[in-house]
Scaffold this active site. Sequence first.
Site, mmCIF file in Angstrom:
data_model
loop_
_atom_site.group_PDB
_atom_site.id
_atom_site.type_symbol
_atom_site.label_atom_id
_atom_site.label_comp_id
_atom_site.label_asym_id
_atom_site.label_seq_id
_atom_site.Cartn_x
_atom_site.Cartn_y
_atom_site.Cartn_z
ATOM 1 N N GLU A 195 7.803 18.031 -36.191
ATOM 2 C CA GLU A 195 7.379 18.063 -34.796
ATOM 3 C C GLU A 195 5.895 18.392 -34.652
ATOM 4 O O GLU A 195 5.291 18.099 -33.611
ATOM 5 C CB GLU A 195 8.237 19.069 -34.009
ATOM 6 N N GLY A 238 21.817 20.883 -33.010
ATOM 7 C CA GLY A 238 23.177 20.409 -33.275
ATOM 8 C C GLY A 238 23.425 19.877 -34.676
ATOM 9 O O GLY A 238 24.536 19.461 -34.989
ATOM 10 N N GLY A 239 22.372 19.832 -35.501
ATOM 11 C CA GLY A 239 22.573 19.368 -36.880
ATOM 12 C C GLY A 239 22.962 17.905 -36.964
ATOM 13 O O GLY A 239 23.744 17.516 -37.832
ATOM 14 N N ARG A 294 16.634 9.207 -23.740
ATOM 15 C CA ARG A 294 16.457 10.494 -23.072
ATOM 16 C C ARG A 294 15.554 10.427 -21.849
ATOM 17 O O ARG A 294 15.785 11.077 -20.850
ATOM 18 C CB ARG A 294 15.910 11.508 -24.077
#
Lengths: 524, 524
Positions: free
Chosen positions: B478, B92-93, B339
């Site tokens: 990551e 989503g930037g 999350r």
Amino acid sequence: MKKTVNASRRAFLTKSTVLATGGALAALTGPARALGDRALAPAVRYHKIYDVIVVGSGFAGLAAALEAALAGRSVLVIEKMPVCGGNSAINGGAVAVAGSPLQQKEGITDSPELMYQDMLKAGRGLNDKEQLKILVNNTNAAYEFTLQHGVEYKPFVQHFGGHSVPRTLQTVQSSGAGITRPLKDSATKLGVMFRTRCKLESFVQNADGRVIGVKVRDGYRFPDEQSGQIRHYGARYGVVMCSGGFSNDLRFRKMQNPKLDERMDSTNHPGATAECLVQMMRIGATPVQLDLIQLGPWSSPDEKGFGYVSQFNTIAGFPHGIMVNPRTGRRFTNELADRKEREDGILAQVDEQGNPEYPICFTTLEGAKQAQSLVHALHYDVAWQFDTLEQLATHFGTPYAPLKEEVDEYNAAVARKGGDKMKKDVSRAVSLERGPYVAVRVWPKVHYVMGGVQISMKAEVLNAADSKPIPGLYAAGEATAGSHGGSRLGSCAVADCLVFGRIAGASAATAAPVTDNSYNAGEI
Amino acid sequence: MKKTVNASRRAFLTKSTVLATGGALAALTGPARALGDRALAPAVRYHKIYDVIVVGSGFAGLAAALEAALAGRSVLVIEKMPVCGGNSAINGGAVAVAGSPLQQKEGITDSPELMYQDMLKAGRGLNDKEQLKILVNNTNAAYEFTLQHGVEYKPFVQHFGGHSVPRTLQTVQSSGAGITRPLKDSATKLGVMFRTRCKLESFVQNADGRVIGVKVRDGYRFPDEQSGQIRHYGARYGVVMCSGGFSNDLRFRKMQNPKLDERMDSTNHPGATAECLVQMMRIGATPVQLDLIQLGPWSSPDEKGFGYVSQFNTIAGFPHGIMVNPRTGRRFTNELADRKEREDGILAQVDEQGNPEYPICFTTLEGAKQAQSLVHALHYDVAWQFDTLEQLATHFGTPYAPLKEEVDEYNAAVARKGGDKMKKDVSRAVSLERGPYVAVRVWPKVHYVMGGVQISMKAEVLNAADSKPIPGLYAAGEATAGSHGGSRLGSCAVADCLVFGRIAGASAATAAPVTDNSYNAGEI
């Protein structure tokens, strides 16, 4: 120039030569002086060549060595510490067996399926299900195996936290040494060789990547990493890694879980470190769930390491007593929940600044009658005896009224054999109505790593790149991941070590032996 | 005989020769035909030698390449897929920036310290605190860096789950491509070379264990592992691994967490696999927390991958709407929790057989006005529009009365700007009093791996044996562990990639270059 190199290379490759795979691997250029440990080892000469080499002398290592010896193989067990046994020799010697004769005698209905469900639940579904099935299906055979090698158990079954039913047997010595000693004696009689102070440095692999031996420091004096003499031992059939976990490797465990830092004690022996895991990863082993590290919920802040209190709580305090916060006098967990649940419950007992409020666990002398360690715990002033509950409350500065209320509620549940407010199974529990009482303080310690290398159902160590076996390399016990997932149940490690140690030993013993020119240089 | 071997060895070692460290390492004996990938590579000739090689072309890789190029180094970026950008180009930037000018403009008080606390809380204390500090202290500089390279952001700040305050900026394109494209253009102008379809096979190390190049498959066609041509590229200053996570590597992720099996979809691009991690471990990198894998709590079971619904929920459904169980009509979580909390909440919405009851998330058209993806979601029938709440309830077979009750309670909280029963911050939320409504179904997908290799504060990859840097090897993004711990907050990955990508690129660029004879054979 290129031609010359190739010619040289061809000449070179006709020799029987292996590379000792320690340190930063696979570097072969530059000034020779820089080669060091990464050097090409010309025609490795082995101090001795065995069929099977087992690294580690705890439950898994001894089971593996015995199975390999029983299959007719020559076996060397190496142990870096001055004495054999590792953590296995200093734990409580308690082993979970699903459907044992003792359970049947006591009318306890149990099955591998029930043990599977218990372990999967405690493991939060993070267990390797196939591996877990093999474990639970073979606990009875492992138990028989220990009997055959002279292990003696107490004549009753115990109910450890997280298990649906009492299924834990314990050696008469209340110690894992009650298993490691007879197994080692038996192995010695079968010709298994034991070398203590012998530390694995790295593996030796042949051209096919097969593990064909080990490079060690013989005469190693823990923790002096430069001590001892470099030697090589060959393993024609395989190397079995029963090298345990890393609960006492502060550097490594803190990387995996920063919360388990200097402030956390460990129940483990000082040699429970990560170097064998690191060496396995260097030749491709798959690390799994290394950050899943278990705290023992039964240990004491008043003594170092495993101590005496751990056994007291496991056998007496938790099944036959209650645990309360010292400031409130209130219970806060099911004392027989799985370890993770109890660990979380205890660690939440902190003041507003986050400082521990060490919970108090207590039972009556009657409830503690099977806890052999109690006499020592009282002697060393890490357990205390009180005639009355008032005296107990005064000693710990705990408000009496709420404490009395908790005890009364608990006694009522014990009397009706159920309905405990913390959902504890009190059907076999002792009433706390009458003293004398014995009490300890409780705080968790780093106890066990659920993670480790991934293995196949034959205990072959699997390669991270493709999940295929690394030829010649086997592993069992705490060095491996899979059986326990997110949280191990008490007394399931011994079962795991025995079951998969036997499988690993048998797998190595029945492998095709090395037949290439790897050993041409012979023994020294 | 021994003499001959040694003579041969000496002759051999005078040549400039390195070993390509792929496959099972370090084996040099036996019949030459068996050597395969483990072979001694005589005098590696490099296709080309650069100063810095970056593996991966997402946020971290582009930031690293830019910093290295700005420091005057020649840079090659290799990317195994046919197009650059990886997951970075399809997300989503959205990037978390602590104390941005836009926050100041909107009167939002924020600080690196507050962002640190938010991330540490979400991470359950499993974060590397030093690494996290570096991250939060450099988000503003990273933001400025992107502006300098032409990235454009929307003129408002968003409030993502788990953040104490609105601090998320988003590209005008609502896509990470809004960052990767300008960064790549800028890098190209600075002379950075990009090679797509170029897959890392293994590292090349010199005699000191320093990483001095890479062995690749050039012309690789994912996922054909035999495709392409083997080539070597040299890296005088260093190799920077920005190779991402393994959310789409079913084999590898299932080993780490058996619950994330075939039944779980992933938001990631197909190339998000583990082979670079495996290669780093083969030369000693430390794997940390590999089983900590995050599910995105905002994705839809009605479309594959990241889809359109994820953005709708992040921007509209969660901050400006509510999420309910379709069978009960009841809310079950704070839609702006971190999350992990939302993931756990959603995954608990199952029937008695354990089958998912996909939750419904909805808001009004007003609440969805900033969700650019809504038009696509409606078009592809993965979001639905209703004039009234009754129609919405009928469509999903949800009981109207409890649903209406939930909406009324929520609206009351919105009206008084606080006191939501799920503890959600509703101070900026839109009321759900009046339709039209837009609704989607929700089910988590594997989104991000918190684990990876351990790095130093200079983004050096650390050796598992001693926590010292592996010379010549750097990593960011990551591919690394540490910043996020137990659960990453939304929009913190982009920040992490940019901050540590820049550090890694600068570290590699300022390393001492290789000056030994490693490159004597020269370029082809």
